[in-house]
Design a protein around this motif. Structure first.
Motif, PDB file in Angstrom:
ATOM      1  N   LEU A 175       0.885  -1.224   0.209  1.00 13.32           N
ATOM      2  CA  LEU A 175      -0.136   0.017   0.048  1.00 13.32           C
ATOM      3  C   LEU A 175       0.979   1.255   0.015  1.00 13.32           C
ATOM      4  CD1 LEU A 175      -2.967  -0.603   2.410  1.00 13.32           C
ATOM      5  CD2 LEU A 175      -3.102  -0.526   0.224  1.00 13.32           C
ATOM      6  N   LEU A 176       2.083   1.070   0.555  1.00 16.59           N
ATOM      7  CA  LEU A 176       2.954   2.280   0.765  1.00 16.59           C
ATOM      8  C   LEU A 176       3.571   2.645  -0.713  1.00 16.59           C
ATOM      9  CD1 LEU A 176       4.118   2.110   4.313  1.00 16.59           C
ATOM     10  CD2 LEU A 176       2.306   3.279   3.571  1.00 16.59           C
ATOM     11  N   GLY A 177       3.714   1.641  -1.573  1.00 17.77           N
ATOM     12  CA  GLY A 177       4.364   1.712  -2.842  1.00 17.77           C
ATOM     13  C   GLY A 177       5.402   1.137  -3.047  1.00 17.77           C
ATOM     14  N   GLY A 247     -11.820  -6.328  -0.063  1.00 17.45           N
ATOM     15  CA  GLY A 247     -11.982  -7.707   0.770  1.00 17.45           C
ATOM     16  C   GLY A 247     -11.806  -7.250   2.482  1.00 17.45           C
ATOM     17  N   LEU A 248     -11.036  -6.178   2.532  1.00 10.92           N
ATOM     18  CA  LEU A 248     -10.837  -5.698   3.925  1.00 10.92           C
ATOM     19  C   LEU A 248     -11.753  -4.736   4.507  1.00 10.92           C
ATOM     20  CD1 LEU A 248      -7.104  -5.594   4.125  1.00 10.92           C
ATOM     21  CD2 LEU A 248      -8.488  -7.742   4.423  1.00 10.92           C
ATOM     22  N   GLY A 249     -12.483  -4.068   3.413  1.00  6.51           N
ATOM     23  CA  GLY A 249     -13.422  -3.019   3.949  1.00  6.51           C
ATOM     24  C   GLY A 249     -12.525  -1.697   4.432  1.00  6.51           C
ATOM     25  N   VAL A 250     -11.483  -1.463   3.789  1.00  5.99           N
ATOM     26  CA  VAL A 250     -10.716  -0.275   4.482  1.00  5.99           C
ATOM     27  C   VAL A 250     -10.828   0.717   3.524  1.00  5.99           C
ATOM     28  CG1 VAL A 250      -8.435   0.760   4.931  1.00  5.99           C
ATOM     29  CG2 VAL A 250      -9.046  -1.469   5.714  1.00  5.99           C
ATOM     30  N   SER A 251     -11.469   2.015   4.117  1.00  2.00           N
ATOM     31  CA  SER A 251     -11.747   3.246   2.937  1.00  2.00           C
ATOM     32  C   SER A 251     -10.298   3.693   2.285  1.00  2.00           C
ATOM     33  CB  SER A 251     -12.480   4.189   3.689  1.00  2.00           C
ATOM     34  OG  SER A 251     -11.584   4.873   4.734  1.00  2.00           O
ATOM     35  N   ASP A 252     -10.795   4.566   1.337  1.00  2.00           N
ATOM     36  CA  ASP A 252      -9.505   5.165   0.634  1.00  2.00           C
ATOM     37  C   ASP A 252      -9.162   6.231   1.429  1.00  2.00           C
ATOM     38  OD1 ASP A 252     -10.044   3.640  -1.498  1.00  2.00           O
ATOM     39  OD2 ASP A 252     -11.176   5.241  -2.628  1.00  2.00           O
ATOM     40  N   ASP A 253      -9.964   6.745   2.296  1.00  2.00           N
ATOM     41  CA  ASP A 253      -9.455   7.879   3.174  1.00  2.00           C
ATOM     42  C   ASP A 253      -8.607   7.269   4.379  1.00  2.00           C
ATOM     43  OD1 ASP A 253     -11.132   9.975   2.069  1.00  2.00           O
ATOM     44  OD2 ASP A 253     -12.563   9.958   3.429  1.00  2.00           O
ATOM     45  N   THR A 254      -8.817   6.216   4.779  1.00  2.00           N
ATOM     46  CA  THR A 254      -7.796   5.412   5.553  1.00  2.00           C
ATOM     47  C   THR A 254      -6.617   5.024   5.032  1.00  2.00           C
ATOM     48  OG1 THR A 254      -9.618   4.572   7.100  1.00  2.00           O
ATOM     49  CG2 THR A 254      -7.656   3.359   7.195  1.00  2.00           C
ATOM     50  N   VAL A 255      -6.732   4.589   3.781  1.00  2.00           N
ATOM     51  CA  VAL A 255      -5.342   4.142   3.095  1.00  2.00           C
ATOM     52  C   VAL A 255      -4.542   5.636   2.959  1.00  2.00           C
ATOM     53  CG1 VAL A 255      -4.474   3.552   1.045  1.00  2.00           C
ATOM     54  CG2 VAL A 255      -6.110   2.103   2.057  1.00  2.00           C
ATOM     55  N   SER A 256      -5.262   6.553   2.471  1.00  2.00           N
ATOM     56  CA  SER A 256      -4.508   7.907   2.303  1.00  2.00           C
ATOM     57  C   SER A 256      -3.812   8.296   3.686  1.00  2.00           C
ATOM     58  CB  SER A 256      -5.603   9.000   2.037  1.00  2.00           C
ATOM     59  OG  SER A 256      -4.838  10.255   1.768  1.00  2.00           O
ATOM     60  N   ALA A 257      -4.827   8.094   4.888  1.00  2.00           N
ATOM     61  CA  ALA A 257      -4.134   8.642   6.261  1.00  2.00           C
ATOM     62  C   ALA A 257      -2.949   7.758   6.566  1.00  2.00           C
ATOM     63  CB  ALA A 257      -5.102   8.568   7.141  1.00  2.00           C
ATOM     64  N   LEU A 258      -2.889   6.462   6.311  1.00  2.00           N
ATOM     65  CA  LEU A 258      -1.748   5.628   6.692  1.00  2.00           C
ATOM     66  C   LEU A 258      -0.641   6.074   5.770  1.00  2.00           C
ATOM     67  CD1 LEU A 258      -2.061   1.697   6.633  1.00  2.00           C
ATOM     68  CD2 LEU A 258      -0.741   2.577   5.025  1.00  2.00           C
ATOM     69  N   ARG A 259      -0.776   6.333   4.366  1.00  2.00           N
ATOM     70  CA  ARG A 259       0.231   6.697   3.626  1.00  2.00           C
ATOM     71  C   ARG A 259       1.060   7.915   4.060  1.00  2.00           C
ATOM     72  NH1 ARG A 259      -2.939   5.282  -1.852  1.00  2.00           N
ATOM     73  NH2 ARG A 259      -1.853   2.950  -2.105  1.00  2.00           N
ATOM     74  N   THR A 260       0.217   8.900   4.328  1.00  2.00           N
ATOM     75  CA  THR A 260       0.653  10.248   4.970  1.00  2.00           C
ATOM     76  C   THR A 260       1.536  10.057   6.278  1.00  2.00           C
ATOM     77  OG1 THR A 260      -1.189  11.333   3.939  1.00  2.00           O
ATOM     78  CG2 THR A 260      -0.074  12.495   5.874  1.00  2.00           C
ATOM     79  N   ARG A 261       0.990   9.066   7.269  1.00  2.00           N
ATOM     80  CA  ARG A 261       1.522   8.932   8.445  1.00  2.00           C
ATOM     81  C   ARG A 261       2.777   8.243   8.439  1.00  2.00           C
ATOM     82  NH1 ARG A 261       0.773   5.039  12.727  1.00  2.00           N
ATOM     83  NH2 ARG A 261       1.275   6.224  14.598  1.00  2.00           N
TER      84      ARG A 261
END
Length: 264
Positions: A175-177, A247-261
């Motif tokens: 997810l982080l690239g 599959g995991l039900g993780v929102s795009d906003d959560t993924v974006s926050a994870l990448r930023t953090r």
């Protein structure tokens, strides 16, 4: 990615420093992986004390946690995500959750795991990380916690820190690239530490007539195991992004926050 030299926690690694997309890297000290924490002793282990852990996620089964309960620093938030619960509840205890038992009896190991059966069982277990409800819930918990600033430095682990934990690290880094080569390198990098931790068991097993190939299939990780999980993602969802979202039900906003953090 770096090894943290711990005297009481096996296979402790900081994913910080891993290269990701666009020349970015994972921030050090925020996302760590390891084996079980049953022997953690902060007084004797300043390297772990210095991490300032605030969240621990335990991917082990009920039985594993009962046999070797985690020792965690005071004030640390403990979360449990039993990746293999669905398999255990179906009456099929995966090899990944009973390494020590299987290595204690060469005859039983040969019957159940000889002739390539160990490799096939592990590949099937890795597919279940992706497809089972319990696996999806556990990895959803991991990503959601990592996206939350309040989680602080977070450590996730299973028993040996190689299979359930290895898939968790793969999902996060993907997810982080991180590219495929980096993902595989991180996945395989645990082999020396895991084999060292289980060396007495392996030696006892082979001395009693056990097949070394079975021992290595149980203790180590190989590209084919990770490839099985990645293939399950491709077949079911088409991409890691869709696996995380659908599959995991993780929102795009959560993924974006994870990448930023987690990246810098």
């Amino acid at each position: 990615m770096s090894v943290t030299q711990s005297t009481t926690v096996a296979n402790l690694r900081d994913l910080g420093g891993t290269r990701t997309a666009g020349g970015r890297t994972v921030r050090p000290g925020l996302v760590l992986r390891s084996g079980q924490l049953d022997r953690l002793d902060l007084a004797a282990d300043p390297a772990v004390a210095a991490l300032g852990l605030r969240t621990v996620i335990d991917f082990r089964t009920d039985a594993e946690r009962a046999d070797h309960p985690d020792v965690v620093p005071e004030g640390v938030r403990m979360l449990v995500g039993d990746v293999l619960a669905d398999k255990v509840n179906s009456g099929r205890m995966p090899a990944a959750a009973q390494l020590k038992d299987l290595l204690s009896d060469p005859a039983v190991a040969e019957k159940h795991l000889g002739g390539g059966k160990a490799q096939a069982l592990f590949a099937e277990t890795y597919r279940s990380f992706v497809s089972s409800s319990s696996g999806q819930a556990a990895y959803r918990m991991l990503l959601t916690a990592l996206a939350d600033e309040e989680s602080g430095p977070l450590l996730f682990h299973c028993t040996a820190g190689k299979d359930r934990t290895g898939w968790g690290a793969t999902v996060v880094l993907s997810l982080l690239g991180a590219d495929e080569e980096t993902l595989m390198a991180e996945y395989l990098s645990v082999n020396p530490a895991v084999r060292a931790a289980f060396a007495p068991l392996i030696e006892g097993f082979t001395a009693a007539g056990g097949d070394p190939e079975i021992a290595l299939a149980l203790i180590g990780v190989v590209p084919e195991y990770l490839a099985a999980a990645l293939d399950e993602v491709a077949v079911r969802y088409g991409s890691m992004e869709k696996y995380v979202r659908e599959g995991l039900g993780v929102s795009d906003d959560t993924v974006s926050a994870l990448r930023t953090r987690l990246t810098t």
